[in-house]
Scaffold this active site. Structure first.
Site, short mmCIF file in Angstrom:
data_model
loop_
_atom_site.label_atom_id
_atom_site.label_comp_id
_atom_site.label_asym_id
_atom_site.label_seq_id
_atom_site.Cartn_x
_atom_site.Cartn_y
_atom_site.Cartn_z
N TYR A 14 0.82 -1.21 0.00
CA TYR A 14 0.00 0.00 0.00
C TYR A 14 0.86 1.27 0.00
O TYR A 14 0.57 2.22 0.72
CB TYR A 14 -0.96 0.01 1.20
CG TYR A 14 -1.78 -1.25 1.31
CD1 TYR A 14 -2.70 -1.58 0.32
CD2 TYR A 14 -1.63 -2.11 2.38
CE1 TYR A 14 -3.45 -2.75 0.40
CE2 TYR A 14 -2.37 -3.28 2.48
CZ TYR A 14 -3.28 -3.59 1.48
OH TYR A 14 -4.02 -4.74 1.56
N ASP A 243 -16.42 -14.27 6.68
CA ASP A 243 -14.99 -13.97 6.60
C ASP A 243 -14.52 -13.54 7.99
O ASP A 243 -14.67 -12.40 8.39
CB ASP A 243 -14.76 -12.86 5.57
CG ASP A 243 -13.30 -12.45 5.47
OD1 ASP A 243 -12.48 -12.91 6.28
OD2 ASP A 243 -12.98 -11.64 4.58
N LYS A 272 -4.81 -14.77 9.60
CA LYS A 272 -4.15 -13.79 10.48
C LYS A 272 -3.65 -14.41 11.78
O LYS A 272 -2.52 -14.88 11.87
CB LYS A 272 -5.06 -12.59 10.73
CG LYS A 272 -5.20 -11.70 9.50
CD LYS A 272 -5.81 -10.36 9.84
CE LYS A 272 -5.98 -9.48 8.62
NZ LYS A 272 -4.74 -9.05 8.00
#
Length: 423
Positions: A14, A243, A272
């Site tokens: 990013y 999710d 994660k």
């Protein structure tokens, strides 16, 4: 450390190759602290993108990794299996919402979402409903940066608008509006009900982030929305994909965010925190009905197989992380973090440049009225001994569960001080 090479040749996430954000060299990490090359000690407020729930350099996780290294670090999962994967999948089946019986191991959250979407499409194709291949997703959602995952992220407010011409066209419902803890408003389900009524014949699944919309806005919504989504999916004969990549393993105050609404999805994505932030690993769980349905008719198998699927090293560390969670200490840790975040972030509400403050579980969010330069904010935070990476108008905390009160205060104070200085 050759930072100049880093700036000229390494593309960080990013950020721009033309004008990259500053990158701070890390020498080591311990507990909740990240140590920079120059000796600066930072309290980590991000859990390394929400994954390092037990902190860094944890003796039990280190021990698991070292022990597995001496056996086998990787072996292909096609035609072979091993104890670390079997033990992990046993735990996931036991802990996950009722009915999720099959586990597909993957290597990242985005891939877990891709797998879930492929499962849903193949399920209906094998039932003779190949026309059911679209997805309904709430706006303000985020599910990853790969192509199918991007297609169900918010098409306007998300970060993938550049790719809208090449992404599959999905159907978007209004974002959940009733906040967590507020009085439920049933009217907000009307448009989703209408969309399902109109499009259920072409919809494979509704995909959403349960209770917490993460990178799409850090929004916390009422569990009744999730409960009603489950009912509507059953009514209109579409699957429900949850999710839980960001919320799984205690982050929202329950082991899984679905537990707030006491519902079971047909398919659930995890990632994660699954290895405590040590290794890349993810999982897609589904019901027996979905698993059997996917494998009826041609091709008779599920055509997906990541190279590092079921990696023994990652699975071993995940098992050690699960053992730490199994003690139950995480629940009181998260409750303590939530209470402290509510108290210490509340003072930000009085600042002129703050639009909203919200907290759920071990997640604290301060939303500003305007976006600030990320590099500038981070510089201020580092000067105060805090590692916080904001985005857009959102300055948020997702600290490791093992953080102490004094350490968490460094983070909350850094946010208040910085925003006060900029107001």
């Amino acid at each position: 450390m050759d930072i100049q090479f880093d700036q000229q040749h390494i593309w960080h996430p990013y950020t721009s190759a033309v004008n990259p954000l500053p990158c701070y060299p890390v020498s080591h990490a311990e507990g909740v602290h990240i140590y920079l090359d120059n000796g600066t000690k930072l309290v980590d407020g991000m859990s390394s993108w929400w994954a390092a729930i037990h902190g860094y350099n944890h003796p039990e996780l280190n021990k698991a990794a070292k022990a597995q290294l001496e056996k086998v670090s990787h072996v292909m999962f096609g035609g072979l299996t091993h104890e670390p994967a079997i033990q992990l999948c046993k735990t996931l089946v036991e802990w996950s919402p009722e009915g999720l019986e099959r586990v597909f191991l993957a290597d990242s959250g985005s891939v877990a979402v891709e797998v879930a979407m492929k499962m849903a499409v193949q399920y209906w194709a094998c039932q003779g409903s190949s026309n059911k291949y679209k997805f309904i997703a709430p706006r303000n959602g985020y599910h990853g940066d790969t192509f199918a995952a991007m297609s169900v992220c918010d098409p306007v407010n998300g970060m993938h608008t550049l790719f809208q011409n090449v992404l599959p066209k999905q159907i978007f419902a209004p974002a959940p509006q009733t906040r967590f803890g507020a009085l439920w408003n049933e009217d907000e389900m009307l448009e989703l009900d209408e969309l399902l009524q109109r499009h259920h014949h072409e919809v494979a699944a509704v995909i959403l982030e349960p209770v917490v919309q993460g990178a799409g806005g850090m929004r916390f919504y009422h569990p009744n929305y999730l409960k009603r989504c489950r009912q509507l999916c059953d009514q209109y004969n579409v699957l429900l994909i949850a999710d839980e990549i960001a919320t799984g393993f205690g982050r929202s105050g329950e082991l899984f965010a679905c537990d707030h609404a006491d519902i079971s999805p047909d398919i659930m994505c995890l990632g994660k925190a699954i290895t405590g932030g040590y290794m890349t690993l993810a999982a897609t769980l589904c019901t027996e009905d979905v698993a059997m349905g996917v494998c009826q008719g041609d091709p008779g198998v599920f055509m997906h197989g990541p190279t590092f699927m079921g990696n023994p090293l990652a699975c071993s560390v995940a098992n050690a992380s699960m053992a730490l969670l199994e003690t139950g200490q995480w629940r009181s840790q998260v409750q303590s973090i939530e209470s402290q975040l509510r108290e210490e972030l509340a003072v930000c509400k009085a600042l002129d440049n703050v639009a909203d403050v919200r907290v759920l579980g071990a997640i604290g969010v301060v939303e500003t009225k305007q976006a600030y330069d990320v590099g500038t904010l981070q510089k201020h935070f580092i000067q105060q001994g805090a590692w916080i990476r904001p985005f857009g108008k959102l300055i948020y905390l997702m600290p490791p569960y093992v953080i102490e009160k004094e350490q968490l205060s460094i983070l909350t104070q850094a946010i208040f001080n910085t925003l006060k200085q900029m107001s």
